[in-house]
Scaffold this active site. Structure first.
Site, PDB file in Angstrom:
ATOM      1  N   SER A 266     -14.499   1.880   7.141  1.00 32.01           N
ATOM      2  CA  SER A 266     -14.364   2.236   5.737  1.00 32.01           C
ATOM      3  C   SER A 266     -15.724   2.585   5.109  1.00 32.01           C
ATOM      4  O   SER A 266     -16.408   3.453   5.625  1.00 32.01           O
ATOM      5  CB  SER A 266     -13.668   1.100   5.004  1.00 32.01           C
ATOM      6  OG  SER A 266     -13.040   1.598   3.866  1.00 32.01           O
ATOM      7  N   HIS A 407      -5.037   0.583   6.764  1.00 34.74           N
ATOM      8  CA  HIS A 407      -6.492   0.679   6.651  1.00 34.74           C
ATOM      9  C   HIS A 407      -7.123  -0.618   7.158  1.00 34.74           C
ATOM     10  O   HIS A 407      -7.055  -1.649   6.488  1.00 34.74           O
ATOM     11  CB  HIS A 407      -6.815   0.887   5.165  1.00 34.74           C
ATOM     12  CG  HIS A 407      -8.260   1.095   4.876  1.00 34.74           C
ATOM     13  ND1 HIS A 407      -8.943   2.222   5.267  1.00 34.74           N
ATOM     14  CD2 HIS A 407      -9.159   0.324   4.218  1.00 34.74           C
ATOM     15  CE1 HIS A 407     -10.191   2.143   4.844  1.00 34.74           C
ATOM     16  NE2 HIS A 407     -10.359   0.993   4.211  1.00 34.74           N
TER      17      HIS A 407
HETATM   18  C1  GTR Z   1     -11.954   1.896  -1.177  1.00 37.17           C
HETATM   19  C2  GTR Z   1     -12.703   3.184  -1.310  1.00 37.17           C
HETATM   20  C3  GTR Z   1     -12.811   3.856   0.035  1.00 37.17           C
HETATM   21  C4  GTR Z   1     -13.224   2.907   1.125  1.00 37.17           C
HETATM   22  C5  GTR Z   1     -12.670   1.511   0.949  1.00 37.17           C
HETATM   23  C6  GTR Z   1     -13.369   0.426   1.742  1.00 37.17           C
HETATM   24  O1  GTR Z   1     -11.726   1.275  -2.371  1.00 37.17           O
HETATM   25  O2  GTR Z   1     -12.015   3.989  -2.204  1.00 37.17           O
HETATM   26  O3  GTR Z   1     -13.676   4.958  -0.050  1.00 37.17           O
HETATM   27  O4  GTR Z   1     -14.593   2.885   1.247  1.00 37.17           O
HETATM   28  O5  GTR Z   1     -12.712   1.075  -0.351  1.00 37.17           O
HETATM   29  O6  GTR Z   1     -14.572   0.485   1.978  1.00 37.17           O
HETATM   30  O7  GTR Z   1     -12.679  -0.514   2.107  1.00 37.17           O
END
Ligand code: GTR
Length: 428
Positions: A266, A407
């Site tokens: 991420s 995710h």
């Molecule tokens: C989210 C963000 C993403 C990603 C994510 C993370 O809120 O929008 O770009 O980076 O966090 O890092 O878990």
């Protein structure tokens, strides 16, 4: 007068409404606008790049400069006088399978200055020096494994919904709370060391975080620094921290600095890609679900957009990047070129099919459109034309998979990365 007043009131109400309305991400492929990507094989002066030499001498530096000035911002080099202190050393960690080392890197050499705490597990059953997986962690080193001996971070942490973080400090409950994201035993069994540090050692991840992080510590004006439009943002600072960990790795004879894999999930995937683009000492770069500002093409505006990321995380990128809010076609680069900057080194991009926010297709396409640069070196890129089905890893020098699920970074992802790195390092 009255009409003008009403007119301006109308405008500001509209602006207020736009600011208050929740962001509606586009998840409809039919609504992805038409776009044209910058060609990585065309120099800013319009001349084509036909060979690897021209790419290295002209193409790569030009693109690196554009990313530096327009997206991530300019970071300083290695600070003078950096010092490494061994905080702990245990040859019988993890039931004797590993050696655990904890190293404090005093970034300016001063023990009261900025520092990062690097945790390293080394496989005891491997010929030294060993290759390394290096990545940032979200909640302190103690979060990556339940090993009770890991030094607990004392730094600021984002408040969590459970009791792992209380009053922005890690609690004992945080030990191993992120262990599912760290396949440490699997990596050790395959002959890799794993090295990690808490990204908040470099900069706490919030808008004011830089004031207590390295960006202020390395600036003469400290927390009163006024940033120029192309000065470094937090992602560049985290990437810079990865390079400082690499400086240590180069000094540790148990570790093979020529076989370091920099990886991240991420936002840490964004930082890993930028670290790998800037610092060619990283032999392999892995981006897990890095999304917008990472591996995903900005021009697709699918899921998270440039405007949204710059609004919610105004500290991540350089000031100039905000100019591309809702204006992606004006970007002088797109993220396929970030991947291309890693050539000819192997790079792996991974997505998860439920993680639409990060735009899996945009991540695949960025990997795909980096291929022309790999081809200059006669190297295979992805080796496929279409996005593969879930859980079907593909790729030669550019790896890709779409994991089924959300995710996250999972054992499945690690399995692919370990195999990819072992193949490129000629390991069994
Ligand atoms: C989210 C963000 C993403 C990603 C994510 C993370 O809120 O929008 O770009 O980076 O966090 O890092 O878990």
């Amino acid at each position: 007068m009255k009409a003008r007043f009403l007119g301006s009131l109308g405008l500001s109400l509209a602006a207020l409404w736009a600011a208050a309305a929740p962001f509606q991400p586009n998840y409809d492929e039919d609504k992805v606008p038409e776009y044209r990507l910058p060609d990585p094989l065309v120099l800013p002066n319009g001349k084509p790049i036909e060979d690897a030499k021209t790419w290295e001498k002209k193409g790569r530096p030009a693109i690196l400069k554009l990313f530096t000035e327009h997206v991530y911002g300019r970071a300083p080099g290695r600070p003078a006088g950096m010092k490494f202190q061994t905080w702990s050393y245990d040859r019988r960690a993890l039931d004797g399978k590993a050696t655990r080392k904890e190293i404090i890197i005093y970034l300016t050499g001063k023990t009261n200055g900025p520092s990062l705490e690097l945790l390293i597990y080394l496989p005891n059953q491997a010929l030294k020096p060993v290759p390394v997986f290096l990545g940032l962690n979200y909640f302190g080193n103690q979060s990556v494994h339940p090993d009770p001996a890991i030094k607990m971070t004392e730094r600021w942490l984002r408040q969590s919904k459970d009791d792992t973080v209380v009053n922005n400090r890690a609690t004992e409950k945080s030990r191993g709370c992120q262990a599912s994201r760290w396949a440490i035993e699997q990596a050790l069994e395959r002959g890799f060391a794993v090295a990690t540090f808490y990204y908040g050692d470099i900069e706490p991840d919030h808008e004011e975080g830089w004031k207590t992080g390295v960006r202020a510590a390395l600036s003469k004006q400290g927390p009163n620094t006024v940033y120029g439009p192309s000065d470094w943002g937090a992602l560049a600072a985290w990437a810079w921290g990865l390079s400082r960990a690499m400086d240590y790795i180069e000094k540790d004879r148990d570790l093979d600095a020529r076989r370091v894999v920099v990886f991240g999930h991420s936002r840490h995937g964004k930082a890993a890609l930028w670290a790998g683009a800037v610092d060619t000492r990283f032999a392999i770069v892995i981006s897990n679900d890095s999304g917008c500002g990472g591996a995903a093409l900005s021009r697709r505006r699918f899921g998270e957009t440039v405007e949204r990321i710059n609004t919610v995380f105004p500290h991540w990128f350089c000031g100039l990047f905000k100019q591309y809010n809702n204006n992606e076609d004006a970007l002088p680069v797109d993220q396929h070129q970030l991947i291309a900057l890693i050539a000819p080194r192997p790079v792996y991009v991974a997505s998860a099919d439920k993680d639409l926010w990060a735009d899996p297709k945009g991540e695949f396409l960025a990997a795909k459109h980096a291929e022309p640069v790999y081809r200059l070196y006669g190297l295979p890129g992805l080796g496929v034309e279409q996005m593969p089905a879930t859980n079907t890893p593909v790729g030669g020098h550019i790896g890709y998979h779409l994991r089924a699920g959300a995710h996250d970074i999972t054992a499945y992802d690690w399995e692919q990365y370990l195999r990819f790195a072992a193949r490129h390092f000629g390991m069994p």
